[in-house]
Design a protein around this motif. Sequence first.
Motif, mmCIF file in Angstrom:
data_model
loop_
_atom_site.group_PDB
_atom_site.id
_atom_site.type_symbol
_atom_site.label_atom_id
_atom_site.label_comp_id
_atom_site.label_asym_id
_atom_site.label_seq_id
_atom_site.Cartn_x
_atom_site.Cartn_y
_atom_site.Cartn_z
ATOM 1 N N GLU A 1 0.833 -1.201 0.000
ATOM 2 C CA GLU A 1 0.000 0.000 0.000
ATOM 3 C C GLU A 1 0.868 1.252 0.000
ATOM 4 O O GLU A 1 1.932 1.270 0.615
ATOM 5 N N VAL B 1 1.957 6.878 3.541
ATOM 6 C CA VAL B 1 1.668 8.306 3.627
ATOM 7 C C VAL B 1 2.498 8.976 4.721
ATOM 8 O O VAL B 1 3.082 10.036 4.511
ATOM 9 N N GLU C 1 -2.343 4.882 2.487
ATOM 10 C CA GLU C 1 -3.432 5.537 1.765
ATOM 11 C C GLU C 1 -4.765 5.028 2.295
ATOM 12 O O GLU C 1 -4.942 3.834 2.526
ATOM 13 N N LEU D 1 1.412 11.428 -1.920
ATOM 14 C CA LEU D 1 0.924 10.432 -2.876
ATOM 15 C C LEU D 1 1.041 11.008 -4.276
ATOM 16 O O LEU D 1 0.718 12.161 -4.510
#
Length: 130
Positions: free
Chosen positions: A83, A86, A103, A128
């Motif tokens: 994933e 962040v 995320e 991102l």
Amino acid sequence: MSKLAGNGKDAWRVVTLSMPKEWFYISYSVTTPSGEHTETALITHPAGELISVLEGESEGVSVAGVQLVSPPYLNRSKRWKMEPLVRVWMKPSDPLASVYEVEGGRRYCTAYGKWDISEYEFCREFPLTC
């Protein structure tokens, strides 16, 4: 050899994990006189290694994204997940205790049992990319 990893670092085609621990997948590009080249790097835990590599970025290296690859016990599912990462927090009193935000806002903590984000120090945010 990887420009991001630095001089004297090896680049491998295959790596076997001996323990089911999280690791990181970094996508980056290297700009050289002959053009721009896309590369990837795989970094093992703990988060301090990730932060250390990214803080030591070389000239001409641009990180496009960082992904957390987490085992089932960490991501609370039945399978490994990859994933977009962040944010990262680290616990000053325990270099192996980290909190990863991916995320969608989910947070995974490497410490066992209950944890409180206020005990962790914010380390880095990863924008991102599309």
